[in-house]
Design a protein around this motif. Structure first.
Motif, PDB file in Angstrom:
ATOM      1  N   GLY A   1       0.833  -1.204   0.000  1.00  0.00           N
ATOM      2  CA  GLY A   1       0.000   0.000   0.000  1.00  0.00           C
ATOM      3  C   GLY A   1       0.863   1.248   0.000  1.00  0.00           C
ATOM      4  N   THR A   2       1.898   1.195   0.774  1.00  0.00           N
ATOM      5  CA  THR A   2       2.848   2.306   0.829  1.00  0.00           C
ATOM      6  C   THR A   2       4.027   2.015  -0.090  1.00  0.00           C
ATOM      7  OG1 THR A   2       2.277   2.920   3.079  1.00  0.00           O
ATOM      8  CG2 THR A   2       4.481   3.499   2.328  1.00  0.00           C
ATOM      9  N   ARG A   3       4.293   2.965  -0.950  1.00  0.00           N
ATOM     10  CA  ARG A   3       5.465   2.865  -1.833  1.00  0.00           C
ATOM     11  C   ARG A   3       6.230   4.173  -1.709  1.00  0.00           C
ATOM     12  NH1 ARG A   3       5.479  -1.219  -5.781  1.00  0.00           N
ATOM     13  NH2 ARG A   3       3.541  -2.431  -5.805  1.00  0.00           N
ATOM     14  N   MET A   4       7.372   4.134  -1.042  1.00  0.00           N
ATOM     15  CA  MET A   4       8.176   5.346  -0.810  1.00  0.00           C
ATOM     16  C   MET A   4       8.599   6.003  -2.119  1.00  0.00           C
ATOM     17  SD  MET A   4       8.237   5.779   2.407  1.00  0.00           S
ATOM     18  CE  MET A   4       9.552   6.933   2.779  1.00  0.00           C
ATOM     19  N   ARG A   5       8.684   5.212  -3.178  1.00  0.00           N
ATOM     20  CA  ARG A   5       9.175   5.766  -4.436  1.00  0.00           C
ATOM     21  C   ARG A   5       8.172   6.679  -5.119  1.00  0.00           C
ATOM     22  NH1 ARG A   5      11.479   1.120  -8.027  1.00  0.00           N
ATOM     23  NH2 ARG A   5      11.709   2.917  -9.413  1.00  0.00           N
ATOM     24  N   ARG A   6       6.875   6.624  -4.694  1.00  0.00           N
ATOM     25  CA  ARG A   6       5.870   7.465  -5.359  1.00  0.00           C
ATOM     26  C   ARG A   6       6.248   8.956  -5.299  1.00  0.00           C
ATOM     27  NH1 ARG A   6       1.514   4.968  -2.401  1.00  0.00           N
ATOM     28  NH2 ARG A   6       1.273   3.077  -3.598  1.00  0.00           N
ATOM     29  N   ASN A   7       6.655   9.401  -4.128  1.00  0.00           N
ATOM     30  CA  ASN A   7       7.005  10.823  -3.963  1.00  0.00           C
ATOM     31  C   ASN A   7       8.260  11.217  -4.737  1.00  0.00           C
ATOM     32  OD1 ASN A   7       4.895  11.378  -2.234  1.00  0.00           O
ATOM     33  ND2 ASN A   7       6.106  11.102  -0.364  1.00  0.00           N
ATOM     34  N   ARG A   8       9.025  10.199  -5.117  1.00  0.00           N
ATOM     35  CA  ARG A   8      10.294  10.505  -5.799  1.00  0.00           C
ATOM     36  C   ARG A   8      10.160  10.455  -7.313  1.00  0.00           C
ATOM     37  NH1 ARG A   8      13.115   5.894  -2.353  1.00  0.00           N
ATOM     38  NH2 ARG A   8      12.845   6.805  -0.285  1.00  0.00           N
ATOM     39  N   ARG A   9       8.951  10.195  -7.804  1.00  0.00           N
ATOM     40  CA  ARG A   9       8.838   9.869  -9.214  1.00  0.00           C
ATOM     41  C   ARG A   9       9.118  11.049 -10.142  1.00  0.00           C
ATOM     42  NH1 ARG A   9       3.906   7.141 -12.553  1.00  0.00           N
ATOM     43  NH2 ARG A   9       4.953   7.246 -14.595  1.00  0.00           N
ATOM     44  N   TYR A  10       8.587  12.230  -9.796  1.00  0.00           N
ATOM     45  CA  TYR A  10       8.680  13.385 -10.695  1.00  0.00           C
ATOM     46  C   TYR A  10       9.583  14.459 -10.114  1.00  0.00           C
ATOM     47  CZ  TYR A  10       4.414  11.254 -12.477  1.00  0.00           C
ATOM     48  OH  TYR A  10       3.504  10.382 -12.965  1.00  0.00           O
ATOM     49  N   ASP A  11      10.066  15.290 -10.980  1.00  0.00           N
ATOM     50  CA  ASP A  11      10.855  16.434 -10.499  1.00  0.00           C
ATOM     51  C   ASP A  11       9.994  17.311  -9.591  1.00  0.00           C
ATOM     52  OD1 ASP A  11      13.209  18.271 -10.559  1.00  0.00           O
ATOM     53  OD2 ASP A  11      11.700  19.601 -11.436  1.00  0.00           O
ATOM     54  N   TRP A  12       8.727  17.564 -10.008  1.00  0.00           N
ATOM     55  CA  TRP A  12       7.875  18.448  -9.187  1.00  0.00           C
ATOM     56  C   TRP A  12       7.600  17.843  -7.814  1.00  0.00           C
ATOM     57  CZ3 TRP A  12       3.424  16.461  -7.332  1.00  0.00           C
ATOM     58  CH2 TRP A  12       2.810  15.410  -8.045  1.00  0.00           C
ATOM     59  N   SER A  13       7.402  16.526  -7.775  1.00  0.00           N
ATOM     60  CA  SER A  13       7.085  15.928  -6.477  1.00  0.00           C
ATOM     61  C   SER A  13       8.331  15.850  -5.597  1.00  0.00           C
ATOM     62  CB  SER A  13       6.428  14.555  -6.643  1.00  0.00           C
ATOM     63  OG  SER A  13       7.295  13.650  -7.301  1.00  0.00           O
ATOM     64  N   ARG A  14       9.484  15.638  -6.220  1.00  0.00           N
ATOM     65  CA  ARG A  14      10.730  15.646  -5.433  1.00  0.00           C
ATOM     66  C   ARG A  14      10.952  17.018  -4.817  1.00  0.00           C
ATOM     67  NH1 ARG A  14      12.543  12.312  -9.810  1.00  0.00           N
ATOM     68  NH2 ARG A  14      13.468  14.097 -10.883  1.00  0.00           N
ATOM     69  N   ARG A  15      10.681  18.051  -5.629  1.00  0.00           N
ATOM     70  CA  ARG A  15      10.868  19.406  -5.097  1.00  0.00           C
ATOM     71  C   ARG A  15       9.868  19.702  -3.988  1.00  0.00           C
ATOM     72  NH1 ARG A  15      10.248  23.650  -8.843  1.00  0.00           N
ATOM     73  NH2 ARG A  15       9.385  22.306 -10.445  1.00  0.00           N
ATOM     74  N   LEU A  16       8.651  19.185  -4.179  1.00  0.00           N
ATOM     75  CA  LEU A  16       7.594  19.438  -3.203  1.00  0.00           C
ATOM     76  C   LEU A  16       7.894  18.819  -1.834  1.00  0.00           C
ATOM     77  CD1 LEU A  16       4.884  20.933  -3.439  1.00  0.00           C
ATOM     78  CD2 LEU A  16       3.811  18.753  -4.039  1.00  0.00           C
ATOM     79  N   VAL A  17       8.515  17.666  -1.837  1.00  0.00           N
ATOM     80  CA  VAL A  17       8.772  16.993  -0.559  1.00  0.00           C
ATOM     81  C   VAL A  17      10.175  17.266   0.007  1.00  0.00           C
ATOM     82  CG1 VAL A  17       7.130  15.150  -1.111  1.00  0.00           C
ATOM     83  CG2 VAL A  17       9.573  14.796  -1.562  1.00  0.00           C
ATOM     84  N   ALA A  18      10.952  18.106  -0.694  1.00  0.00           N
ATOM     85  CA  ALA A  18      12.309  18.379  -0.208  1.00  0.00           C
ATOM     86  C   ALA A  18      12.256  19.015   1.182  1.00  0.00           C
ATOM     87  CB  ALA A  18      13.043  19.300  -1.183  1.00  0.00           C
ATOM     88  N   GLU A  19      12.998  18.472   2.111  1.00  0.00           N
ATOM     89  CA  GLU A  19      12.958  18.940   3.503  1.00  0.00           C
ATOM     90  C   GLU A  19      13.921  20.086   3.763  1.00  0.00           C
ATOM     91  OE1 GLU A  19      13.315  15.645   6.320  1.00  0.00           O
ATOM     92  OE2 GLU A  19      12.736  14.315   4.677  1.00  0.00           O
ATOM     93  N   ASN A  20      14.970  20.178   2.984  1.00  0.00           N
ATOM     94  CA  ASN A  20      15.975  21.216   3.205  1.00  0.00           C
ATOM     95  C   ASN A  20      16.275  21.948   1.912  1.00  0.00           C
ATOM     96  OD1 ASN A  20      17.030  20.811   6.118  1.00  0.00           O
ATOM     97  ND2 ASN A  20      16.887  18.749   5.265  1.00  0.00           N
ATOM     98  N   VAL A  21      16.572  23.224   2.054  1.00  0.00           N
ATOM     99  CA  VAL A  21      16.987  24.020   0.906  1.00  0.00           C
ATOM    100  C   VAL A  21      18.227  24.814   1.288  1.00  0.00           C
ATOM    101  CG1 VAL A  21      14.798  24.306  -0.297  1.00  0.00           C
ATOM    102  CG2 VAL A  21      15.352  25.805   1.625  1.00  0.00           C
TER     103      VAL A  21
END
Ligand code: PBG
Length: 336
Positions: A13-33
């Motif tokens: 049910g949980t797939r950690m890779r979902r949030n990593r799939r797109y550039d936009w989603s990677r940017r959205l979940v980035a914890e540090n800048v």
């Protein structure tokens, strides 16, 4: 999952890779800048006018005369860098056992501070407090009977700081690791009416081999020779001791603290930030810079990406900002 009672997800049910799939989603979940506003640009100055010369052990870094520094500072400020830290390459003939040139109101670092402040008054200017650019023996304080003496050194360091503040420096950053220097500096500054000058303490500064290229850059390598700074800088084996150093410096009046070197000491950075919640900075020192650049030059690493990853790593470890020789290069990347 015991540590995370709210998190019940599990594969499939949980797939950690979902949030990593797109550039936009990677940017959205980035914890540090890492914004350019978190960079302090460390620079070397040399005497003269219109002068630039490369620092051989630090590819891409030059020692420049105060007028050139002022011009470059303008560019750095436009890129969003809020502060620079200036280190002087003092001509050898001006070095003495007591480092008296540190107190000369017209010494190189004072000239550089004035040039920068005249050109870009909004730029924060940080000055190192320590005698090593000025002493013939290359130690950060006064030497009596082969020992760097504490209290006498602190007195001179206070006068050095007042000299730099008179030239226009905003932040006094003592890197000498003498005991009691933060309270002595605070008192000296306040008594002279400089209660708004900031103190950025090199609170946990280790006796590190990673300072090698810096000593070439400021010309103290030949002075210090085979000598070392282990009677005042910290032992790389220690972590609890760093906590005591930071606690003392905060108690004595430090506004900000620094951990130095950077990358081999991320554990210290994290511990300090979590415990004290004070503005905490990492210094990516000359040897770290040299390693990244050397590997990049040889094509062993993508130098630019390695640089950006190393800088972001400081943020993730808890740094509020990073002192780095690559600040301008990094800010250009960050600004696209
Ligand atoms: C001087 C000083 C040093 C550095 C910053 N201030 C050298 C030393 O302690 O020997 C090192 C910075 C670097 O390696 O980039 N006290």
């Amino acid at each position: 999952m015991a540590d995370f009672p709210g998190i019940l997800g599990r594969y499939p049910g949980t797939r950690m890779r979902r949030n990593r799939r797109y550039d936009w989603s990677r940017r959205l979940v980035a914890e540090n800048v890492l914004p350019p506003a978190d960079l302090i640009w460390t620079v070397f100055v040399r005497p003269g006018n219109g002068e630039t010369e490369p620092v051989l052990s630090m590819p891409g870094v030059e020692r420049v005369s105060p007028d050139v520094l002022a011009k470059r500072t303008k560019e750095a400020y436009a890129l969003g860098i809020p502060a620079i830290a200036i280190f002087p390459h003092t001509p050898p003939e001006l070095k003495t056992p007591d480092g008296g040139e540190a107190l000369n109101p017209d010494n190189l670092v004072c000239q550089a501070v004035r040039a920068v402040k005249d050109t870009v008054p909004e730029m924060g200017v940080v000055c190192d407090v320590a005698l090593d650019p000025y002493t013939s023996h290359g130690q950060d304080g006064l030497v009596h009977d082969n020992y760097v003496v504490n209290d006498e050194s602190v007195e001179v360091l206070c006068r050095q700081a007042l000299n730099q503040v008179a030239a226009g420096c905003d932040v006094i950053a003592p890197s000498d690791m003498m005991d009691g220097r933060i309270s002595a500096l605070r008192l000296a500054l306040d008594e002279a009416g400089h209660d708004k000058v900031l103190l950025l303490s090199y609170a946990a500064k280790y006796a590190s081999v990673f300072y090698g290229p810096f000593r070439d850059a400021v010309g103290s390598a030949s002075s210090i020779g085979q000598g070392d700074k282990r009677t005042y800088q910290m032992d790389p084996a220690n972590s609890d001791e760093a906590m005591r150093e930071v606690a003392l410096d905060i108690d004595e009046g430090a506004d900000m603290v620094m951990i130095k070197p950077g990358m081999p000491y991320l554990d210290i950075l994290r511990r300090v930030k979590e415990t004290f919640a004070i503005p905490t900075y990492a210094y990516q020192v000359s040897g770290e810079y040299a390693m990244l650049m050397a590997a990049g030059e040889r094509g062993w690493l993508d130098g630019e990406r390695a640089l950006m990853e190393s800088l972001l790593g400081f943020k993730r470890a808890g740094a509020d900002g990073v002192l780095t020789y690559a600040a301008v290069r990094a800010a250009r990347v960050l600004n696209g």
